[in-house]
Motif scaffolding. Structure first.
Motif, PDB file in Angstrom:
ATOM      1  N   LYS A   1       0.742  -1.141  -0.037  1.00  0.00           N
ATOM      2  CA  LYS A   1       0.075  -0.054   0.058  1.00  0.00           C
ATOM      3  C   LYS A   1       0.923   1.338  -0.077  1.00  0.00           C
ATOM      4  O   LYS A   1       0.599   2.478  -0.669  1.00  0.00           O
ATOM      5  CB  LYS A   1      -0.920  -0.060   1.088  1.00  0.00           C
ATOM      6  N   TYR A   2       2.054   1.226   0.750  1.00  0.00           N
ATOM      7  CA  TYR A   2       2.855   2.407   0.855  1.00  0.00           C
ATOM      8  C   TYR A   2       4.141   2.409  -0.006  1.00  0.00           C
ATOM      9  O   TYR A   2       4.950   3.163   0.221  1.00  0.00           O
ATOM     10  CB  TYR A   2       3.169   2.418   2.292  1.00  0.00           C
TER      11      TYR A   2
ATOM     12  N   ARG B   1       4.943   6.033  -1.435  1.00  0.00           N
ATOM     13  CA  ARG B   1       4.749   6.843  -0.368  1.00  0.00           C
ATOM     14  C   ARG B   1       6.102   7.106   0.391  1.00  0.00           C
ATOM     15  O   ARG B   1       6.648   6.234   0.673  1.00  0.00           O
ATOM     16  CB  ARG B   1       3.606   6.443   0.918  1.00  0.00           C
TER      17      ARG B   1
ATOM     18  N   TYR C   1       3.181   7.162   7.321  1.00  0.00           N
ATOM     19  CA  TYR C   1       2.258   5.941   7.275  1.00  0.00           C
ATOM     20  C   TYR C   1       0.996   6.027   8.316  1.00  0.00           C
ATOM     21  O   TYR C   1       0.172   5.088   8.015  1.00  0.00           O
ATOM     22  CB  TYR C   1       3.153   4.664   7.301  1.00  0.00           C
TER      23      TYR C   1
END
Length: 178
Positions: free
Chosen positions: A148-149, A152, A156
């Motif tokens: 998901k990250y 990024r 978080y």
């Protein structure tokens, strides 16, 4: 400025508290706690997730042969009489497993230094040892949370204030994975 908050506890109590809350945050996705604790939990959680993102693809798929006990329709092991003794019958099966490369193995062990083991108990069998299973939190970090990250760079977790606690007036917050 101090490196960390003491939270009114001895070092061993503080470490145990933070380890427990980080474990629950990763397992459940969000928890309710005080603001000071949440800010400390954030530091530890961000480091674990950053480590998982860095090492998430660092494994190789390996095919291995394993012996698995043959089972009947009821799920019980099949027994065979050999030389007057009952012996379980085994079948040889090929399985594909993920083999961690050295850096991912090191990352997994670093995670296990912080995270407590979690045992999942089905709700209908609460209080019994049967059908409980251990949750592999480093695997959850690598396989579910890290993908998901990937795009990024930090940030978080999110801290949302929800008001003061009734008893002592401490600011309570919800800390959650974004």
């Amino acid at each position: 400025m101090a490196k960390y908050r003491k939270l009114g506890k001895t070092s061993s109590q503080r470490k145990a508290l933070l380890r427990n809350q980080v474990t629950q945050l990763i397992y459940n996705g969000k928890i309710v706690t005080t603001e000071a604790r949440a800010k400390e939990i954030r530091k530890w959680t961000e480091k674990l997730i950053a480590l998982a993102v860095k090492e998430k693809d660092n494994f190789e798929e390996v095919t291995v042969k394993a012996k698995v006990a043959r089972k009947d329709a009821e799920g019980k092991r099949v027994k065979e009489v050999v030389d007057g003794k009952k012996v379980t019958v085994y079948d040889e099966v090929e399985k594909t497993i993920k083999k961690d490369l050295p850096s991912r193995l090191h990352a997994r062990r670093q995670m296990l230094q912080i995270l407590y083991p979690v045992t999942e108990v089905p709700t209908e069998l609460a209080g019994r040892k049967r059908n409980t299973k251990k949750v592999d939190l480093p695997a959850k970090l690598f396989d579910e949370i890290a993908p998901k990250y990937v795009d990024r760079k930090g940030g978080y977790t999110r801290i949302v204030k929800i008001g003061e606690r009734k008893g002592d007036g401490a600011m309570t917050v919800v800390i959650e994975l974004v």
